[in-house]
Write an enzyme that holds these catalytic residues in place. Structure first.
Site, PDB file in Angstrom:
ATOM      1  N   GLY A   1       0.830  -1.196   0.000  1.00  0.00           N
ATOM      2  CA  GLY A   1       0.000   0.000   0.000  1.00  0.00           C
ATOM      3  C   GLY A   1       0.861   1.241   0.000  1.00  0.00           C
ATOM      4  N   ALA A   2       0.297   2.321  -0.492  1.00  0.00           N
ATOM      5  CA  ALA A   2       0.998   3.597  -0.530  1.00  0.00           C
ATOM      6  C   ALA A   2      -0.028   4.704  -0.455  1.00  0.00           C
ATOM      7  CB  ALA A   2       1.822   3.731  -1.816  1.00  0.00           C
TER       8      ALA A   2
ATOM      9  N   VAL B   1       3.140   1.103   3.118  1.00  0.00           N
ATOM     10  CA  VAL B   1       2.803  -0.055   3.936  1.00  0.00           C
ATOM     11  C   VAL B   1       3.391  -1.297   3.263  1.00  0.00           C
ATOM     12  CG1 VAL B   1       0.986  -1.426   4.997  1.00  0.00           C
ATOM     13  CG2 VAL B   1       0.666   1.032   4.709  1.00  0.00           C
TER      14      VAL B   1
ATOM     15  N   LYS C   1       3.934  -0.008   8.540  1.00  0.00           N
ATOM     16  CA  LYS C   1       3.743   1.286   7.891  1.00  0.00           C
ATOM     17  C   LYS C   1       4.949   2.169   8.165  1.00  0.00           C
ATOM     18  CE  LYS C   1       0.598   5.112   7.247  1.00  0.00           C
ATOM     19  NZ  LYS C   1      -0.770   5.594   7.440  1.00  0.00           N
TER      20      LYS C   1
ATOM     21  N   ASP D   1      -9.446  10.639   8.929  1.00  0.00           N
ATOM     22  CA  ASP D   1      -9.429  10.292   7.512  1.00  0.00           C
ATOM     23  C   ASP D   1     -10.243   9.021   7.256  1.00  0.00           C
ATOM     24  OD1 ASP D   1      -8.769  10.862   4.874  1.00  0.00           O
ATOM     25  OD2 ASP D   1      -6.925   9.671   4.918  1.00  0.00           O
TER      26      ASP D   1
ATOM     27  N   MET E   1       0.472   9.425   3.656  1.00  0.00           N
ATOM     28  CA  MET E   1       1.183   9.401   4.926  1.00  0.00           C
ATOM     29  C   MET E   1       2.306   8.382   4.970  1.00  0.00           C
ATOM     30  SD  MET E   1      -0.181  11.876   6.397  1.00  0.00           S
ATOM     31  CE  MET E   1       0.633  11.725   7.981  1.00  0.00           C
ATOM     32  N   GLY E   2       2.567   7.675   3.886  1.00  0.00           N
ATOM     33  CA  GLY E   2       3.695   6.754   3.894  1.00  0.00           C
ATOM     34  C   GLY E   2       3.435   5.490   3.101  1.00  0.00           C
TER      35      GLY E   2
END
Length: 276
Positions: free
Chosen positions: A73-74, A80, A95, A185, A77-78
């Site tokens: 994941g992307a 994963v 993360k 969020d 906030m960074g």
């Protein structure tokens, strides 16, 4: 689908892709090794100004006690990664938090430790928070299911299923609020399908005090979009926008917009989306 373009990557990492396109890009990331490596290198350049990139630049790199494997994941906030905890012999989600300086890293770690106190079946658990080579990270429970936005790319949910799923998430969100945590969020991309349940994940913008305005404007409460700090009520508003979208295939257009919303859900959504 062809390999991901630079524009798609930029919009993915800045959380600006429309839901159907985001689902397609994430599917391509899962399929294509070259795309995952490109996304990894692209995003690492913006983590702590690129200074932490060597820590997670290569597959199999070590970050704290965790071995990092595939990028899964992307976002804004960074990154994963699927990781492995050799001590407990289990896979986890790691993360890597995007932070510009030591103060931001310290805040991320403090909030990660607070999140670890939240215990609810509908909330993805945080196992640990730490740093490695100057990079802040959170180790979380690994959920292999799709995110809700990818599921919704195939069409709306049956309303009874949506009501059941979101009822559980609402209880999980209440547990986070009781611990003093505001998510900031809540949206389909941060809701994970885990078997027969839906679970709240990615507290990357979470805050104990509401913090500066943040999150995804399409799901944010009006007061947050106006620059006010987030509250438990604004999290609930975002959750109701996501529920509305889940049963209609679109986000609400304004007060009185109930087209496609089952009558039994309207009182709940009316209360959650109320602005006064």
């Amino acid at each position: 689908m062809d390999c991901i373009s630079d524009n798609d990557l930029a919009e993915l990492l800045e959380d600006r892709l429309p839901a159907p396109r985001r689902a397609a890009v994430l599917a391509e990331l899962a399929r294509c090794t070259d795309c995952r490596e490109l996304a990894r290198q692209w995003a690492l350049a913006s983590i702590d100004g690129g200074r932490g990139a060597p820590a997670v630049a290569a597959a199999g790199a070590q970050l704290g006690p965790y071995r990092l494997d595939a990028l899964i994941g992307a976002g804004a906030m960074g990154l994963v990664f699927r990781g492995h905890d050799p001590t407990l012999a289990r896979d986890v989600a790691v993360k890597v938090v995007r932070a510009g300086d030591a103060a931001e890293r310290a805040r991320a770690l403090a909030e990660g430790r607070l999140l670890a106190t939240v215990r609810h079946p509908a909330v993805v658990g945080v196992h640990a928070a730490g740093t490695g080579d100057g990079v802040a990270y959170l180790a979380m429970e690994l959920v292999d299911g799709d995110s809700l936005d990818r599921v919704l790319a195939a069409g709306p949910l049956p309303w009874r299923q949506a009501a059941r799923w979101f009822g559980g998430v609402a209880l999980g969100l209440a547990a986070a609020h009781a611990a003093g945590v505001i998510h900031r969020d809540v949206k389909p991309a941060n809701l994970l399908v885990d078997g027969a349940t839906l679970r709240l994940a990615d507290f990357g913008l979470a805050s104990t005090d509401g913090g500066a305005p943040a999150g995804t404007p399409a799901y944010a409460a009006p007061e947050v979009r106006a620059g006010q700090v987030a509250t438990a009520a604004s999290d609930q508003y975002s959750l109701c926008v996501a529920l509305f979208e889940s049963v209609t295939g679109r986000r609400p257009a304004g007060r009185g917009d109930w087209a496609g919303v089952p009558a039994r859900l309207r009182p709940v959504l009316a209360r959650g989306l109320a602005t006064a």
